[in-house]
Design a protein around this motif. Structure first.
Motif, PDB file in Angstrom:
ATOM      1  N   ALA A   1      13.629 -18.583  45.612  1.00  0.00           N
ATOM      2  CA  ALA A   1      12.739 -18.108  44.542  1.00  0.00           C
ATOM      3  C   ALA A   1      13.267 -16.882  43.810  1.00  0.00           C
ATOM      4  O   ALA A   1      12.900 -16.649  42.657  1.00  0.00           O
ATOM      5  N   ALA A   2      14.106 -16.082  44.475  1.00  0.00           N
ATOM      6  CA  ALA A   2      14.642 -14.896  43.800  1.00  0.00           C
ATOM      7  C   ALA A   2      15.910 -15.230  43.021  1.00  0.00           C
ATOM      8  O   ALA A   2      16.517 -14.365  42.390  1.00  0.00           O
ATOM      9  N   GLY A   3      16.312 -16.488  43.071  1.00  0.00           N
ATOM     10  CA  GLY A   3      17.502 -16.927  42.352  1.00  0.00           C
ATOM     11  C   GLY A   3      17.217 -17.078  40.864  1.00  0.00           C
ATOM     12  O   GLY A   3      16.079 -16.900  40.398  1.00  0.00           O
ATOM     13  N   PHE A   4      18.254 -17.410  40.127  1.00  0.00           N
ATOM     14  CA  PHE A   4      18.155 -17.506  38.662  1.00  0.00           C
ATOM     15  C   PHE A   4      17.077 -18.511  38.238  1.00  0.00           C
ATOM     16  O   PHE A   4      16.128 -18.178  37.525  1.00  0.00           O
ATOM     17  N   ILE A   5      17.216 -19.742  38.708  1.00  0.00           N
ATOM     18  CA  ILE A   5      16.232 -20.760  38.306  1.00  0.00           C
ATOM     19  C   ILE A   5      14.893 -20.489  38.996  1.00  0.00           C
ATOM     20  O   ILE A   5      13.823 -20.603  38.389  1.00  0.00           O
TER      21      ILE A   5
ATOM     22  N   TRP B   1      19.009 -13.016  33.090  1.00  0.00           N
ATOM     23  CA  TRP B   1      18.958 -12.970  34.551  1.00  0.00           C
ATOM     24  C   TRP B   1      19.817 -14.040  35.201  1.00  0.00           C
ATOM     25  O   TRP B   1      19.585 -14.418  36.343  1.00  0.00           O
ATOM     26  N   CYS B   2      20.836 -14.546  34.478  1.00  0.00           N
ATOM     27  CA  CYS B   2      21.654 -15.608  35.074  1.00  0.00           C
ATOM     28  C   CYS B   2      22.585 -15.046  36.148  1.00  0.00           C
ATOM     29  O   CYS B   2      22.707 -13.835  36.320  1.00  0.00           O
ATOM     30  N   ARG B   3      23.204 -15.932  36.880  1.00  0.00           N
ATOM     31  CA  ARG B   3      24.118 -15.525  37.959  1.00  0.00           C
ATOM     32  C   ARG B   3      25.391 -14.925  37.363  1.00  0.00           C
ATOM     33  O   ARG B   3      25.897 -15.428  36.354  1.00  0.00           O
ATOM     34  N   PRO B   4      25.948 -13.904  38.023  1.00  0.00           N
ATOM     35  CA  PRO B   4      27.155 -13.282  37.473  1.00  0.00           C
ATOM     36  C   PRO B   4      28.425 -14.098  37.644  1.00  0.00           C
ATOM     37  O   PRO B   4      29.474 -13.698  37.139  1.00  0.00           O
ATOM     38  N   ASP B   5      28.354 -15.236  38.346  1.00  0.00           N
ATOM     39  CA  ASP B   5      29.562 -16.080  38.473  1.00  0.00           C
ATOM     40  C   ASP B   5      29.589 -17.162  37.394  1.00  0.00           C
ATOM     41  O   ASP B   5      30.490 -17.993  37.377  1.00  0.00           O
ATOM     42  N   MET B   6      28.597 -17.156  36.496  1.00  0.00           N
ATOM     43  CA  MET B   6      28.523 -18.227  35.501  1.00  0.00           C
ATOM     44  C   MET B   6      29.335 -17.869  34.254  1.00  0.00           C
ATOM     45  O   MET B   6      29.481 -16.690  33.913  1.00  0.00           O
ATOM     46  N   ALA B   7      29.837 -18.909  33.582  1.00  0.00           N
ATOM     47  CA  ALA B   7      30.770 -18.704  32.466  1.00  0.00           C
ATOM     48  C   ALA B   7      30.237 -17.707  31.437  1.00  0.00           C
ATOM     49  O   ALA B   7      30.949 -16.781  31.037  1.00  0.00           O
ATOM     50  N   LEU B   8      28.979 -17.861  31.056  1.00  0.00           N
ATOM     51  CA  LEU B   8      28.446 -17.009  29.991  1.00  0.00           C
ATOM     52  C   LEU B   8      28.490 -15.536  30.392  1.00  0.00           C
ATOM     53  O   LEU B   8      28.856 -14.661  29.599  1.00  0.00           O
ATOM     54  N   TYR B   9      28.119 -15.272  31.635  1.00  0.00           N
ATOM     55  CA  TYR B   9      28.112 -13.887  32.136  1.00  0.00           C
ATOM     56  C   TYR B   9      29.547 -13.358  32.210  1.00  0.00           C
ATOM     57  O   TYR B   9      29.825 -12.238  31.787  1.00  0.00           O
ATOM     58  N   LEU B  10      30.446 -14.177  32.750  1.00  0.00           N
ATOM     59  CA  LEU B  10      31.843 -13.742  32.888  1.00  0.00           C
ATOM     60  C   LEU B  10      32.456 -13.454  31.519  1.00  0.00           C
ATOM     61  O   LEU B  10      33.149 -12.454  31.335  1.00  0.00           O
ATOM     62  N   PHE B  11      32.163 -14.320  30.559  1.00  0.00           N
ATOM     63  CA  PHE B  11      32.683 -14.121  29.195  1.00  0.00           C
ATOM     64  C   PHE B  11      32.115 -12.824  28.608  1.00  0.00           C
ATOM     65  O   PHE B  11      32.838 -12.008  28.049  1.00  0.00           O
ATOM     66  N   ALA B  12      30.805 -12.645  28.726  1.00  0.00           N
ATOM     67  CA  ALA B  12      30.154 -11.468  28.140  1.00  0.00           C
ATOM     68  C   ALA B  12      30.695 -10.196  28.785  1.00  0.00           C
ATOM     69  O   ALA B  12      30.918  -9.191  28.102  1.00  0.00           O
ATOM     70  N   ASP B  13      30.923 -10.255  30.088  1.00  0.00           N
ATOM     71  CA  ASP B  13      31.436  -9.107  30.832  1.00  0.00           C
ATOM     72  C   ASP B  13      32.821  -8.731  30.295  1.00  0.00           C
ATOM     73  O   ASP B  13      33.095  -7.568  29.993  1.00  0.00           O
ATOM     74  N   ALA B  14      33.696  -9.743  30.162  1.00  0.00           N
ATOM     75  CA  ALA B  14      35.058  -9.496  29.681  1.00  0.00           C
ATOM     76  C   ALA B  14      35.021  -8.991  28.235  1.00  0.00           C
ATOM     77  O   ALA B  14      35.691  -8.009  27.887  1.00  0.00           O
ATOM     78  N   LEU B  15      34.221  -9.636  27.398  1.00  0.00           N
ATOM     79  CA  LEU B  15      34.161  -9.255  25.979  1.00  0.00           C
ATOM     80  C   LEU B  15      33.661  -7.823  25.816  1.00  0.00           C
ATOM     81  O   LEU B  15      34.227  -7.042  25.048  1.00  0.00           O
ATOM     82  N   SER B  16      32.618  -7.476  26.573  1.00  0.00           N
ATOM     83  CA  SER B  16      32.034  -6.142  26.373  1.00  0.00           C
ATOM     84  C   SER B  16      32.951  -5.046  26.904  1.00  0.00           C
ATOM     85  O   SER B  16      32.818  -3.896  26.526  1.00  0.00           O
ATOM     86  N   GLN B  17      33.887  -5.404  27.791  1.00  0.00           N
ATOM     87  CA  GLN B  17      34.822  -4.395  28.305  1.00  0.00           C
ATOM     88  C   GLN B  17      36.201  -4.482  27.646  1.00  0.00           C
ATOM     89  O   GLN B  17      37.156  -3.842  28.094  1.00  0.00           O
ATOM     90  N   GLY B  18      36.315  -5.331  26.643  1.00  0.00           N
ATOM     91  CA  GLY B  18      37.576  -5.458  25.911  1.00  0.00           C
ATOM     92  C   GLY B  18      38.687  -6.131  26.708  1.00  0.00           C
ATOM     93  O   GLY B  18      39.862  -5.995  26.372  1.00  0.00           O
ATOM     94  N   ARG B  19      38.297  -6.827  27.791  1.00  0.00           N
ATOM     95  CA  ARG B  19      39.316  -7.528  28.583  1.00  0.00           C
ATOM     96  C   ARG B  19      39.583  -8.899  27.975  1.00  0.00           C
ATOM     97  O   ARG B  19      38.672  -9.499  27.387  1.00  0.00           O
ATOM     98  N   PRO B  20      40.804  -9.445  28.167  1.00  0.00           N
ATOM     99  CA  PRO B  20      41.025 -10.825  27.717  1.00  0.00           C
ATOM    100  C   PRO B  20      40.207 -11.766  28.592  1.00  0.00           C
ATOM    101  O   PRO B  20      39.959 -11.456  29.755  1.00  0.00           O
ATOM    102  N   LEU B  21      39.779 -12.861  28.027  1.00  0.00           N
ATOM    103  CA  LEU B  21      39.046 -13.803  28.882  1.00  0.00           C
ATOM    104  C   LEU B  21      39.778 -15.130  28.948  1.00  0.00           C
ATOM    105  O   LEU B  21      40.479 -15.534  28.017  1.00  0.00           O
ATOM    106  N   GLN B  22      39.592 -15.746  30.093  1.00  0.00           N
ATOM    107  CA  GLN B  22      40.303 -17.002  30.359  1.00  0.00           C
ATOM    108  C   GLN B  22      39.417 -18.181  30.020  1.00  0.00           C
ATOM    109  O   GLN B  22      38.293 -18.280  30.529  1.00  0.00           O
ATOM    110  N   VAL B  23      39.907 -19.041  29.146  1.00  0.00           N
ATOM    111  CA  VAL B  23      39.188 -20.304  28.940  1.00  0.00           C
ATOM    112  C   VAL B  23      40.106 -21.443  29.386  1.00  0.00           C
ATOM    113  O   VAL B  23      41.328 -21.360  29.235  1.00  0.00           O
TER     114      VAL B  23
END
Ligand SMILES: NC(=O)c1ccc[n+]([C@@H]2O[C@H](COP(=O)([O-])OP(=O)(O)OC[C@H]3O[C@@H](n4cnc5c(N)ncnc54)[C@H](O)[C@@H]3O)[C@@H](O)[C@H]2O)c1
Length: 332
Positions: free
Chosen positions: A8-12, A191-213
Motif C-alpha cells: 500500500a505504501a508503494g507507487f500504485i 510519487w513514482c519509483r526512482p528506478d523508473m525511466a521517467l524518474y531516471l531521465f528527470a534526475d539526469a536532466l535536472s543535474q545536467g548529466r547525460p542520459l542513456q536511452v
C-alpha cells in the motif's frame, strides 16, 4: 466495501488507496517497507496520499511482510476483507537479475501466502493482483492481447508474474476464489519509483548529466498515467467475472518512443538533453503496447490522461519533492 491493499505504501498502492478512500471504501493497507528504494519516499508518499496530509478519510497501514503467513492471517481475521488488491512485490526486471532470490521470495512466496490466507478466510475475498506487461516477454505481435500465449518470459521478474497468474488460476479452480490478474503497463506520475525511466531521465536532466536511452530511443513503452492505472484497478474490483480467474491488460493503449518522452521532459524542465545511446540490456523488451479490447467493453475503462498532461504533473511533483533531495533515488 472492506478492501485490503498489499504494497500500500508503494507507487500504485498509495495512489489506489487514495482513490478507494475518496470512493468511500474502508481500506487497510499492509506494506513491509522493503529497502529496494528509499523507504522515506514510501513513508512520505503514504502520508501525502493516504495519511494525515491528504485530509479526508484515512486508511490504516500495518507494517507486515506478506510472506509472514501467520501475521497476514491475523490481519485477515481482524479486517475480514471482501476484496484484496495484491500489489506487494519486488518490482523491476533488472532487480530480478541482480537479486533473484529476493524477487522469488516477495513475488512467488508472498503471493502463495496471500492465497492461503484467502483460502482459509471466513469470508472469501475477490483477489485483484498485479501482474505485468512483462509476461508477454518475447512476443513480437503488437498490440499485446490477453489471448496470446505468455510462455516466453525474458526475465525472472516476468517469470514470477506469470507464475502468479498460474497460481491464481489454480487457487480459483481448487478453492473457488475469484481472481483477477492485471497486466500493468509502465505506470508513471507523481510519487513514482526512482528506478523508473521517467524518474531516471528527470534526475539526469535536472543535474545536467547525460542520459542513456536504449536503441537510440526507439524503444517503445505503453506509458500509463497513475490515475488511469488506479481507475483500471477500481473497475476490475467491480467487474462481473465470466470465469473464476481472469486477466486484463491495464495500459493506455498508446505506445510512445522513449526519445519523445525525453524531449517532452527536457522541455518541461527547461534543459537541453545530452543523450547517449546503449544497446537494449538483457531481460528488456523493445516494445510494449496494451490492447484494450478486453478491458474496455467489459468495464468501460477509458484512460483519460495524455502524455503531455501526465508528464507535466510528474515534473511538478519532481521539482517540488525529488529534486529538493528528499527521498533519495537510491535503488538497491
Ligand atoms: N509500476 C509499474 O509500472 C508496474 C508495471 C507492471 C507491474 N507492476 C506491479 O505492480 C505492483 C506495484 O508496483 P509499484 O510500482 O507500486 O512498486 P513499489 O515498489 O512502489 O510498491 C510495492 C510495495 O510493496 C512492498 N513490498 C514488497 N515486498 C513486500 C512483502 N513481501 N510484503 C509486504 N510488502 C512488500 C514494498 O515495500 C513497496 O512499498 C507490483 O506488484 C509490480 O510488480 C508495476
Amino acid at each position: 466495501m472492506r478492501i485490503l491493499v498489499t504494497g500500500a505504501a508503494g507507487f500504485i498502492g498509495a495512489h489506489l488507496t487514495a482513490r478507494l478512500l475518496r470512493e468511500g471504501h474502508m481500506v487497510t493497507g499492509v506494506d513491509a517497507f522493503t529497502p529496494y528504494y528509499d523507504v522515506r519516499l514510501k513513508r512520505d508518499r503514504w502520508a501525502a496520499l493516504a495519511g494525515p496530509a491528504a485530509g479526508g478519510a484515512q486508511a490504516r497501514l500495518i507494517t507486515c511482510d506478506v510472506c509472514d503467513g501467520e501475521r497476514l492471517q491475523g490481519v485477515f481475521a481482524a479486517f475480514r476483507p471482501e476484496c484484496v488488491v495484491h500489489l506487494a512485490a519486488q518490482p523491476g526486471m533488472r532487480a530480478s537479475l541482480s537479486a533473484p532470490f529476493v524477487c522469488q521470495k516477495n513475488n512467488v512466496e508472498g503471493f502463495l501466502s496471500l492465497l492461503e490466507c484467502c483460502r482459509h478466510a471466513t469470508v472469501t475475498p475477490r483477489v485483484v493482483y498485479a501482474s505485468s506487461s512483462s509476461v508477454y516477454g518475447a512476443c513480437t505481435a503488437l498490440p499485446f492481447v490477453e489471448e496470446q500465449p505468455a510462455d516466453r518470459p525474458v526475465s525472472l521478474y516476468a517469470a514470477t508474474k506469470r507464475a502468479n497468474e498460474l497460481m491464481a488460476h489454480t487457487y480459483a479452480q481448487l478453492y473457488d476464489i475469484p481472481c483477477v490478474g492485471l497486466r500493468f503497463f509502465t505506470a508513471y506520475g507523481p510519487w513514482c519509483r526512482p528506478d523508473m525511466a521517467l524518474y531516471l531521465f528527470a534526475d539526469a536532466l535536472s543535474q545536467g548529466r547525460p542520459l542513456q536511452v536504449f536503441e537510440g530511443g526507439d524503444v517503445r513503452r505503453d506509458f500509463t498515467y497513475i490515475e488511469d492505472v488506479a481507475e483500471g484497478v477500481v473497475r476490475c474490483i467491480g467487474v462481473p467475472l465470466q470465469a473464476r480467474s481472469e486477466l486484463f491488460n491495464v495500459g493506455s493503449g498508446r505506445p510512445v518512443a522513449l526519445l519523445s518522452v525525453v524531449h517532452l521532459l527536457a522541455e518541461r524542465l527547461g534543459v537541453t538533453p545530452r543523450i547517449e545511446t546503449a544497446p537494449l540490456p538483457p531481460g528488456d523488451i523493445p516494445a510494449t503496447w496494451a490492447s484494450l479490447a478486453r478491458i474496455q467493453p467489459r468495464t468501460g475503462y477509458q484512460p483519460a490522461t495524455t502524455l503531455e498532461e501526465g508528464v507535466a504533473r510528474f515534473v511538478e511533483w519532481f521539482r517540488a519533492y525529488a529534486a529538493s533531495g528528499a527521498g533519495s533515488g537510491a535503488v538497491r
